[in-house]
Design a protein around this motif. Sequence first.
Motif, PDB file in Angstrom:
ATOM      1  N   ASP A 247       0.818  -1.215   0.000  1.00 28.34           N
ATOM      2  CA  ASP A 247       0.000   0.000   0.000  1.00 28.34           C
ATOM      3  C   ASP A 247       0.854   1.267   0.000  1.00 28.34           C
ATOM      4  O   ASP A 247       0.366   2.345  -0.331  1.00 28.34           O
ATOM      5  CB  ASP A 247      -0.916   0.027   1.231  1.00 28.34           C
ATOM      6  CG  ASP A 247      -2.086  -0.935   1.100  1.00 28.34           C
ATOM      7  OD1 ASP A 247      -2.361  -1.382  -0.034  1.00 28.34           O
ATOM      8  OD2 ASP A 247      -2.706  -1.250   2.130  1.00 28.34           O
ATOM      9  N   GLN A 248       2.127   1.135   0.389  1.00 38.03           N
ATOM     10  CA  GLN A 248       2.959   2.325   0.565  1.00 38.03           C
ATOM     11  C   GLN A 248       4.150   2.396  -0.390  1.00 38.03           C
ATOM     12  O   GLN A 248       4.989   3.290  -0.272  1.00 38.03           O
ATOM     13  CB  GLN A 248       3.478   2.382   2.015  1.00 38.03           C
ATOM     14  CG  GLN A 248       2.352   2.418   3.044  1.00 38.03           C
ATOM     15  CD  GLN A 248       2.879   2.426   4.463  1.00 38.03           C
ATOM     16  OE1 GLN A 248       3.605   3.339   4.869  1.00 38.03           O
ATOM     17  NE2 GLN A 248       2.540   1.395   5.238  1.00 38.03           N
ATOM     18  N   VAL A 249       4.240   1.454  -1.329  1.00 37.95           N
ATOM     19  CA  VAL A 249       5.332   1.470  -2.305  1.00 37.95           C
ATOM     20  C   VAL A 249       4.739   1.383  -3.708  1.00 37.95           C
ATOM     21  O   VAL A 249       3.601   0.942  -3.877  1.00 37.95           O
ATOM     22  CB  VAL A 249       6.312   0.299  -2.061  1.00 37.95           C
ATOM     23  CG1 VAL A 249       6.982   0.418  -0.699  1.00 37.95           C
ATOM     24  CG2 VAL A 249       5.610  -1.041  -2.194  1.00 37.95           C
ATOM     25  N   PRO A 250       5.492   1.788  -4.748  1.00 40.65           N
ATOM     26  CA  PRO A 250       4.940   1.812  -6.102  1.00 40.65           C
ATOM     27  C   PRO A 250       5.022   0.480  -6.839  1.00 40.65           C
ATOM     28  O   PRO A 250       4.715   0.424  -8.020  1.00 40.65           O
ATOM     29  CB  PRO A 250       5.809   2.868  -6.795  1.00 40.65           C
ATOM     30  CG  PRO A 250       7.123   2.773  -6.101  1.00 40.65           C
ATOM     31  CD  PRO A 250       6.806   2.465  -4.667  1.00 40.65           C
ATOM     32  N   PHE A 251       5.445  -0.573  -6.144  1.00 35.29           N
ATOM     33  CA  PHE A 251       5.614  -1.857  -6.817  1.00 35.29           C
ATOM     34  C   PHE A 251       4.970  -2.969  -5.999  1.00 35.29           C
ATOM     35  O   PHE A 251       4.538  -2.761  -4.866  1.00 35.29           O
ATOM     36  CB  PHE A 251       7.096  -2.168  -7.037  1.00 35.29           C
ATOM     37  CG  PHE A 251       7.961  -1.847  -5.849  1.00 35.29           C
ATOM     38  CD1 PHE A 251       8.006  -2.675  -4.734  1.00 35.29           C
ATOM     39  CD2 PHE A 251       8.727  -0.689  -5.837  1.00 35.29           C
ATOM     40  CE1 PHE A 251       8.779  -2.364  -3.640  1.00 35.29           C
ATOM     41  CE2 PHE A 251       9.511  -0.368  -4.739  1.00 35.29           C
ATOM     42  CZ  PHE A 251       9.542  -1.211  -3.640  1.00 35.29           C
ATOM     43  N   GLU A 252       4.885  -4.154  -6.594  1.00 40.97           N
ATOM     44  CA  GLU A 252       4.298  -5.302  -5.896  1.00 40.97           C
ATOM     45  C   GLU A 252       5.264  -5.849  -4.855  1.00 40.97           C
ATOM     46  O   GLU A 252       6.481  -5.792  -5.026  1.00 40.97           O
ATOM     47  CB  GLU A 252       3.941  -6.393  -6.914  1.00 40.97           C
ATOM     48  CG  GLU A 252       2.871  -5.969  -7.905  1.00 40.97           C
ATOM     49  CD  GLU A 252       2.563  -7.055  -8.929  1.00 40.97           C
ATOM     50  OE1 GLU A 252       3.094  -8.170  -8.767  1.00 40.97           O
ATOM     51  OE2 GLU A 252       1.805  -6.779  -9.878  1.00 40.97           O
ATOM     52  N   PHE A 253       4.698  -6.365  -3.773  1.00 45.12           N
ATOM     53  CA  PHE A 253       5.511  -6.937  -2.698  1.00 45.12           C
ATOM     54  C   PHE A 253       4.823  -8.212  -2.226  1.00 45.12           C
ATOM     55  O   PHE A 253       3.700  -8.184  -1.741  1.00 45.12           O
ATOM     56  CB  PHE A 253       5.651  -5.950  -1.542  1.00 45.12           C
ATOM     57  CG  PHE A 253       6.593  -6.394  -0.458  1.00 45.12           C
ATOM     58  CD1 PHE A 253       7.948  -6.134  -0.556  1.00 45.12           C
ATOM     59  CD2 PHE A 253       6.118  -7.094   0.645  1.00 45.12           C
ATOM     60  CE1 PHE A 253       8.818  -6.550   0.443  1.00 45.12           C
ATOM     61  CE2 PHE A 253       6.977  -7.519   1.640  1.00 45.12           C
ATOM     62  CZ  PHE A 253       8.337  -7.235   1.539  1.00 45.12           C
ATOM     63  N   SER A 254       5.498  -9.332  -2.374  1.00 42.36           N
ATOM     64  CA  SER A 254       4.895 -10.643  -2.119  1.00 42.36           C
ATOM     65  C   SER A 254       5.339 -11.200  -0.771  1.00 42.36           C
ATOM     66  O   SER A 254       6.509 -11.099  -0.389  1.00 42.36           O
ATOM     67  CB  SER A 254       5.284 -11.613  -3.234  1.00 42.36           C
ATOM     68  OG  SER A 254       5.024 -12.946  -2.857  1.00 42.36           O
ATOM     69  N   ALA A 255       4.393 -11.813  -0.062  1.00 44.05           N
ATOM     70  CA  ALA A 255       4.722 -12.441   1.214  1.00 44.05           C
ATOM     71  C   ALA A 255       5.624 -13.655   1.025  1.00 44.05           C
ATOM     72  O   ALA A 255       6.500 -13.940   1.833  1.00 44.05           O
ATOM     73  CB  ALA A 255       3.442 -12.847   1.944  1.00 44.05           C
ATOM     74  N   SER A 256       5.391 -14.390  -0.073  1.00 39.43           N
ATOM     75  CA  SER A 256       6.126 -15.640  -0.276  1.00 39.43           C
ATOM     76  C   SER A 256       7.500 -15.432  -0.888  1.00 39.43           C
ATOM     77  O   SER A 256       8.358 -16.310  -0.787  1.00 39.43           O
ATOM     78  CB  SER A 256       5.306 -16.590  -1.156  1.00 39.43           C
ATOM     79  OG  SER A 256       5.026 -15.978  -2.408  1.00 39.43           O
ATOM     80  N   HIS A 257       7.736 -14.270  -1.527  1.00 34.78           N
ATOM     81  CA  HIS A 257       9.027 -14.036  -2.170  1.00 34.78           C
ATOM     82  C   HIS A 257       9.809 -12.927  -1.468  1.00 34.78           C
ATOM     83  O   HIS A 257      10.749 -13.192  -0.712  1.00 34.78           O
ATOM     84  CB  HIS A 257       8.823 -13.700  -3.652  1.00 34.78           C
ATOM     85  CG  HIS A 257       8.180 -14.814  -4.421  1.00 34.78           C
ATOM     86  ND1 HIS A 257       8.712 -16.073  -4.494  1.00 34.78           N
ATOM     87  CD2 HIS A 257       7.035 -14.846  -5.147  1.00 34.78           C
ATOM     88  CE1 HIS A 257       7.935 -16.856  -5.220  1.00 34.78           C
ATOM     89  NE2 HIS A 257       6.900 -16.135  -5.629  1.00 34.78           N
ATOM     90  N   GLU A 258       9.435 -11.667  -1.722  1.00 36.81           N
ATOM     91  CA  GLU A 258      10.203 -10.561  -1.148  1.00 36.81           C
ATOM     92  C   GLU A 258      10.250 -10.604   0.379  1.00 36.81           C
ATOM     93  O   GLU A 258      11.313 -10.434   0.980  1.00 36.81           O
ATOM     94  CB  GLU A 258       9.618  -9.211  -1.598  1.00 36.81           C
ATOM     95  CG  GLU A 258       9.952  -8.826  -3.028  1.00 36.81           C
ATOM     96  CD  GLU A 258       8.887  -9.252  -4.010  1.00 36.81           C
ATOM     97  OE1 GLU A 258       8.898  -8.750  -5.137  1.00 36.81           O
ATOM     98  OE2 GLU A 258       8.029 -10.092  -3.629  1.00 36.81           O
ATOM     99  N   HIS A 259       9.088 -10.828   0.980  1.00 37.18           N
ATOM    100  CA  HIS A 259       9.065 -10.822   2.450  1.00 37.18           C
ATOM    101  C   HIS A 259       9.948 -11.928   3.020  1.00 37.18           C
ATOM    102  O   HIS A 259      10.719 -11.720   3.967  1.00 37.18           O
ATOM    103  CB  HIS A 259       7.639 -10.974   2.962  1.00 37.18           C
ATOM    104  CG  HIS A 259       7.540 -10.915   4.455  1.00 37.18           C
ATOM    105  ND1 HIS A 259       7.331 -12.033   5.240  1.00 37.18           N
ATOM    106  CD2 HIS A 259       7.643  -9.872   5.313  1.00 37.18           C
ATOM    107  CE1 HIS A 259       7.301 -11.682   6.511  1.00 37.18           C
ATOM    108  NE2 HIS A 259       7.486 -10.382   6.586  1.00 37.18           N
ATOM    109  N   ALA A 260       9.829 -13.129   2.448  1.00 39.38           N
ATOM    110  CA  ALA A 260      10.632 -14.254   2.944  1.00 39.38           C
ATOM    111  C   ALA A 260      12.124 -13.973   2.788  1.00 39.38           C
ATOM    112  O   ALA A 260      12.929 -14.283   3.676  1.00 39.38           O
ATOM    113  CB  ALA A 260      10.240 -15.525   2.201  1.00 39.38           C
TER     114      ALA A 260
END
Length: 371
Positions: A269-282
């Motif tokens: 919600d606060q960045v201009p790109f997608e952020f995935s729980a399974s990829h970036e977050h991990a």
Amino acid sequence: MAYARWRHILMESQRHALKAVDEWNCSTGNYSDFLTHMHRAWHYLLHAEFHKAKIDYHYRDPKTGQHQLIDGEPKAWDLDRCLRERFPDNQDPVRLNGELFVALRNKVEHRYEHNLKIATGGRAQALVMNYEQEIVAHFGSEYSLADRLRFPMSLQALTAAGREQLQEAAKKLPKHTRDLVARFEAAIDPAVLDDLRYDYRVRLVPITGSKTEADLAINFVKLDELSEDERRTMVQAGRLGTVIEKVKHVEVADKDKLLPGRVARLVEDQVPFEFSASHEHAMMWRRIGVRPATGAPDPCATDAKYCIYSEAFGTYVYTPAWVKKIIREIGTVEKYKAFFGREPRLKKVTQFPKRPGAPEANDARQHNKSA
């Protein structure tokens, strides 16, 4: 055996108090009935106190000094007047708690009862606790309801998803009801708002270790019976959701904690790109080291500022501070590329009417596609 008039009034008060708690604890209970019965319980309790103390609790005509009559009977003080007489300090937390529920009883809308029950849970608990303390203080322990009242259990309070449902339900209260509570509490000293007699909030901590015959399923700890060091520890634990065990901090409740999916949505919600729980977050929690890998010998070896292991559910939950750290670390396209070594997946651009000199919408779509 003939009982004194005050005792008959007190018995009626107790009957309403028990009915109120039954309404609260029953899954099909009615919140407006809880409000009505607790209103009457407090009303009769204070009338019983006044009657026993030989205090005239009836309205008098200011001109004649005679009792005002309704159907030939003296008109008794309403609960608002009783609270003012019993608690003359207008900042007394017990009085303020009672006055809030008088106001809510007069305004409750049936279709929002469930939402209101959630939003006022701690204050309702205080209303009942204050009642119990008041009746014992004035009439003795033989009139206590402790052996007949039960601590309510809520499945929703045991899971992160359930807590989110509760928070969303509380937000759906109509504006005028939210405003009523907000206006009422705006004039109250912050120290009173934090007083347990106004808003009774508890944190449940599972009991571990050997069980004794004296153990109860629930034990209440009174802060004023602790040493200064114990009190400081308990107050700090209540604020942070931790207790001190040996030399490390252990989370005892996951209030305000987030599951990975929720973290990802808040970041996105606060960045201009997608952020995935399974990829970036991990990848981020591994690189920054806020928690051990799955299957590690000590799953509790986390950075408690950002992540906590929930032993009850065998999963990790994250703090709002972790969301802020993620945004600091990779919140721009440049920072994202530096951290992950690749271009981010830009979110789709919403089309707006073209401004003079602005690039064509097709250019923006083409840019997203190439990214």
